[in-house]
Write a protein that holds these residues in place. Structure first.
Motif, mmCIF file in Angstrom:
data_model
loop_
_atom_site.group_PDB
_atom_site.id
_atom_site.type_symbol
_atom_site.label_atom_id
_atom_site.label_comp_id
_atom_site.label_asym_id
_atom_site.label_seq_id
_atom_site.Cartn_x
_atom_site.Cartn_y
_atom_site.Cartn_z
ATOM 1 N N GLU A 94 0.841 -1.210 0.000
ATOM 2 C CA GLU A 94 0.000 0.000 0.000
ATOM 3 C C GLU A 94 0.869 1.251 0.000
ATOM 4 O OE1 GLU A 94 -2.291 -3.321 1.578
ATOM 5 O OE2 GLU A 94 -0.377 -2.477 2.154
ATOM 6 N N LEU A 95 1.854 1.272 0.891
ATOM 7 C CA LEU A 95 2.728 2.447 0.969
ATOM 8 C C LEU A 95 3.583 2.563 -0.292
ATOM 9 C CD1 LEU A 95 3.833 2.358 4.731
ATOM 10 C CD2 LEU A 95 2.091 3.799 3.689
ATOM 11 N N SER A 96 3.997 1.415 -0.836
ATOM 12 C CA SER A 96 4.789 1.436 -2.078
ATOM 13 C C SER A 96 3.997 2.068 -3.209
ATOM 14 C CB SER A 96 5.188 0.025 -2.504
ATOM 15 O OG SER A 96 5.965 -0.577 -1.500
ATOM 16 N N ALA A 97 2.711 1.737 -3.261
ATOM 17 C CA ALA A 97 1.852 2.309 -4.306
ATOM 18 C C ALA A 97 1.796 3.832 -4.174
ATOM 19 C CB ALA A 97 0.444 1.717 -4.210
ATOM 20 N N ASP A 98 1.694 4.317 -2.923
ATOM 21 C CA ASP A 98 1.699 5.772 -2.681
ATOM 22 C C ASP A 98 2.997 6.411 -3.179
ATOM 23 O OD1 ASP A 98 -0.736 5.531 -1.443
ATOM 24 O OD2 ASP A 98 0.076 5.505 0.600
ATOM 25 N N ILE A 99 4.119 5.710 -2.913
ATOM 26 C CA ILE A 99 5.421 6.276 -3.284
ATOM 27 C C ILE A 99 5.549 6.374 -4.807
ATOM 28 C CG2 ILE A 99 7.933 5.867 -3.233
ATOM 29 C CD1 ILE A 99 7.339 4.635 -0.357
ATOM 30 N N ILE A 100 5.013 5.360 -5.517
ATOM 31 C CA ILE A 100 5.048 5.423 -6.986
ATOM 32 C C ILE A 100 4.214 6.619 -7.465
ATOM 33 C CG2 ILE A 100 4.330 4.256 -9.110
ATOM 34 C CD1 ILE A 100 5.174 1.622 -7.682
ATOM 35 N N ASP A 101 3.089 6.882 -6.780
ATOM 36 C CA ASP A 101 2.241 8.030 -7.143
ATOM 37 C C ASP A 101 2.935 9.363 -6.900
ATOM 38 O OD1 ASP A 101 0.217 6.441 -7.951
ATOM 39 O OD2 ASP A 101 -1.012 6.654 -6.139
ATOM 40 N N HIS A 102 3.528 9.504 -5.696
ATOM 41 C CA HIS A 102 4.061 10.819 -5.308
ATOM 42 C C HIS A 102 5.524 11.002 -5.640
ATOM 43 C CE1 HIS A 102 0.889 10.214 -2.004
ATOM 44 N NE2 HIS A 102 0.352 10.835 -3.028
ATOM 45 N N GLY A 103 6.231 9.909 -5.867
ATOM 46 C CA GLY A 103 7.665 10.003 -6.097
ATOM 47 C C GLY A 103 8.448 10.072 -4.795
ATOM 48 N N ILE A 104 9.753 10.074 -4.933
ATOM 49 C CA ILE A 104 10.663 10.145 -3.777
ATOM 50 C C ILE A 104 11.183 11.579 -3.707
ATOM 51 C CG2 ILE A 104 12.869 9.332 -2.835
ATOM 52 C CD1 ILE A 104 12.423 6.712 -4.416
ATOM 53 N N MET A 105 11.194 12.149 -2.504
ATOM 54 C CA MET A 105 11.666 13.528 -2.336
ATOM 55 C C MET A 105 13.148 13.533 -1.951
ATOM 56 S SD MET A 105 10.842 16.766 -2.391
ATOM 57 C CE MET A 105 9.074 17.023 -2.208
ATOM 58 N N LEU A 106 13.959 14.260 -2.727
ATOM 59 C CA LEU A 106 15.392 14.386 -2.447
ATOM 60 C C LEU A 106 15.631 15.670 -1.666
ATOM 61 C CD1 LEU A 106 17.707 13.830 -5.541
ATOM 62 C CD2 LEU A 106 17.820 12.687 -3.353
ATOM 63 N N THR A 107 16.304 15.563 -0.519
ATOM 64 C CA THR A 107 16.591 16.757 0.279
ATOM 65 C C THR A 107 18.061 16.740 0.710
ATOM 66 O OG1 THR A 107 16.025 15.681 2.365
ATOM 67 C CG2 THR A 107 14.220 16.772 1.207
ATOM 68 N N GLY A 108 18.492 17.823 1.347
ATOM 69 C CA GLY A 108 19.877 17.918 1.806
ATOM 70 C C GLY A 108 20.777 18.469 0.707
ATOM 71 N N GLY A 109 21.979 18.863 1.089
ATOM 72 C CA GLY A 109 22.918 19.457 0.132
ATOM 73 C C GLY A 109 23.214 18.545 -1.046
ATOM 74 N N GLY A 110 23.233 17.230 -0.797
ATOM 75 C CA GLY A 110 23.530 16.265 -1.863
ATOM 76 C C GLY A 110 22.515 16.305 -2.990
ATOM 77 N N ALA A 111 21.304 16.779 -2.687
ATOM 78 C CA ALA A 111 20.255 16.860 -3.715
ATOM 79 C C ALA A 111 20.646 17.838 -4.824
ATOM 80 C CB ALA A 111 18.935 17.298 -3.081
ATOM 81 N N LEU A 112 21.626 18.717 -4.536
ATOM 82 C CA LEU A 112 22.051 19.711 -5.521
ATOM 83 C C LEU A 112 23.021 19.133 -6.557
ATOM 84 C CD1 LEU A 112 22.600 22.661 -3.021
ATOM 85 C CD2 LEU A 112 20.706 22.411 -4.617
ATOM 86 N N LEU A 113 23.478 17.888 -6.355
ATOM 87 C CA LEU A 113 24.385 17.279 -7.332
ATOM 88 C C LEU A 113 23.621 17.077 -8.638
ATOM 89 C CD1 LEU A 113 27.178 15.960 -7.948
ATOM 90 C CD2 LEU A 113 26.161 13.785 -7.251
ATOM 91 N N LYS A 114 24.157 17.629 -9.711
ATOM 92 C CA LYS A 114 23.458 17.636 -11.002
ATOM 93 C C LYS A 114 23.039 16.222 -11.447
ATOM 94 C CE LYS A 114 24.237 19.496 -15.618
ATOM 95 N NZ LYS A 114 25.335 19.914 -16.501
ATOM 96 N N ASN A 115 21.793 16.117 -11.873
ATOM 97 C CA ASN A 115 21.236 14.866 -12.426
ATOM 98 C C ASN A 115 21.158 13.688 -11.448
ATOM 99 O OD1 ASN A 115 20.912 16.237 -14.773
ATOM 100 N ND2 ASN A 115 22.419 15.109 -15.963
ATOM 101 N N LEU A 116 21.308 13.965 -10.157
ATOM 102 C CA LEU A 116 21.182 12.867 -9.194
ATOM 103 C C LEU A 116 19.758 12.309 -9.210
ATOM 104 C CD1 LEU A 116 22.322 11.060 -6.998
ATOM 105 C CD2 LEU A 116 21.884 12.856 -5.332
ATOM 106 N N ASP A 117 18.778 13.195 -9.403
ATOM 107 C CA ASP A 117 17.386 12.745 -9.485
ATOM 108 C C ASP A 117 17.195 11.790 -10.666
ATOM 109 O OD1 ASP A 117 17.991 14.934 -11.137
ATOM 110 O OD2 ASP A 117 15.941 15.699 -11.141
ATOM 111 N N LYS A 118 17.875 12.087 -11.781
ATOM 112 C CA LYS A 118 17.765 11.220 -12.972
ATOM 113 C C LYS A 118 18.400 9.850 -12.710
ATOM 114 C CE LYS A 118 17.500 14.865 -16.428
ATOM 115 N NZ LYS A 118 18.353 15.852 -17.081
ATOM 116 N N LEU A 119 19.562 9.866 -12.055
ATOM 117 C CA LEU A 119 20.239 8.599 -11.745
ATOM 118 C C LEU A 119 19.342 7.710 -10.877
ATOM 119 C CD1 LEU A 119 23.350 7.166 -11.475
ATOM 120 C CD2 LEU A 119 22.929 7.861 -9.135
ATOM 121 N N LEU A 120 18.771 8.303 -9.833
ATOM 122 C CA LEU A 120 17.939 7.524 -8.906
ATOM 123 C C LEU A 120 16.671 7.007 -9.580
ATOM 124 C CD1 LEU A 120 18.383 9.805 -5.764
ATOM 125 C CD2 LEU A 120 19.270 7.487 -6.011
ATOM 126 N N SER A 121 16.006 7.864 -10.360
ATOM 127 C CA SER A 121 14.768 7.393 -10.978
ATOM 128 C C SER A 121 15.054 6.354 -12.064
ATOM 129 C CB SER A 121 13.913 8.552 -11.501
ATOM 130 O OG SER A 121 14.597 9.241 -12.502
#
Length: 328
Positions: A268-295
């Motif tokens: 159930e929670l996994s389904a929610d996460i697929i709907d809303h996505g994963i939120m990246l926070t912290g200074g590391g989130a500023l690394l270029k294209n990290l969101d693309k790598l993770l997704s």
């Protein structure tokens, strides 16, 4: 009306959020001390300027390592310095203080942090966990019965957590984060270019041309350091794909840990996460294209928080308002 103070006690930076004023302090978590007399010479930005440039009797210490207090007395001195800078004594009532800690911290360390803050400010001190506070600061409604997922990449730790109904359902904390990224870059430059560079230079490289995924080969930066063979100063040009190569194995450890947390999450929670996505926070989130790598590797949408560096401090402000409501 007590003033509320939220403190993001990070390995790399300390941020302090004061109610109605927002984030008023954002300085590096470093302290410079005289090694002979043990007296504190500088804290925060002034101490950071001394990194790598101090005479023998001056040592620059980062009292938090990997999100954990490595040197308690110095952490206490640093907390006192920042809290005194706020001039808490001028407040009418003693402030409520909320301090954020990484998920991997022990109960002894939790007590130690609370004691240090009580000593410095004398109010009621609460402690909460970084990914939870980061989620709130990033604007997620974690109090609903739905799954939210956060990857908070700080200086010392990457905290990965699934939240629902205001609590952490499951989480992992790993030690690959901002500091280890800087070291990975420095080690790579040493290995590939026979050039010794300082941690600050490595951090500049990461921030300027660092890229987690599909880097542009034309992105380059010249750095100066010491030749490992001749021992003389020299310059080398580093490219974005090289930084990507330097960081790749570490970033994959974040992917693996996130996958493990997802595997332990209810359908159930996994389904929610697929709907809303994963939120990246912290200074590391500023690394270029990290969101693309993770997704790309996790096959789940990944979003970057609006103010990744400040989300924990902002979250403390929101949670403190809630604490006040419950305590009246």
């Amino acid at each position: 009306m007590a003033t509320n103070i939220g403190i993001d006690l990070g390995t790399a930076n300390v941020l302090i959020n004061v109610s109605d004023k927002g984030v008023v302090i954002n300085e590096p978590s470093v302290v410079a001390i005289n090694t002979h007399t043990k007296e504190v010479l500088a804290v925060g930005s002034k101490a950071y300027e001394m990194v790598g440039r101090t005479p023998e009797n001056v040592e620059v210490i980062r009292p938090l390592k990997n999100g954990v207090i490595a040197d308690f007395d110095i952490t206490e001195a640093m907390l006192s310095y920042f809290i005194n800078k706020l001039n808490v004594k001028g407040f009418m009532a003693k402030p409520n203080i909320l301090i954020c800690a990484p998920t991997g911290i022990t109960s002894i360390e939790q007590k130690a942090i609370i004691q240090a803050a009580e000593k410095s400010a004398g109010g009621k001190v609460y402690l909460d966990f970084e990914p939870k506070v980061a989620a709130v600061g990033a604007g997620l409604d974690i109090f609903k019965p739905q799954g939210n997922m956060v990857i908070d990449i700080g200086g010392g730790t990457t905290d990965i957590a699934v939240l629902s109904l205001g609590e952490i359902v499951n989480s992992q904390s790993i030690h690959f984060a901002g500091d280890k990224m800087n070291l990975a870059v420095a080690n790579y430059v040493k290995r590939k270019h026979n050039l010794l560079i300082g941690v600050r230079t490595a951090e500049e490289l990461k921030k300027t041309i660092g890229c987690a995924f599909e880097p542009d080969p034309n992105d380059t930066m010249a750095v100066r350091g010491r030749d490992t063979v001749t021992g003389l100063p020299r310059e080398a040009t580093i490219s974005a794909p090289e930084i990507q190569e330097a960081l790749h194995s570490g970033l994959m450890s974040i992917v693996r840990a996130t996958r493990e947390v997802l595997e332990q999450t209810s359908p159930e929670l996994s389904a929610d996460i697929i709907d809303h996505g994963i939120m990246l926070t912290g200074g590391g989130a500023l690394l270029k294209n990290l969101d693309k790598l993770l997704s790309y590797y996790l096959q789940v949408p990944v979003l970057i928080a609006d103010y990744p560096l400040e989300v924990v401090a902002l979250g403390t402000g929101i949670l403190l308002k809630n604490i006040e409501k419950h305590n009246h």
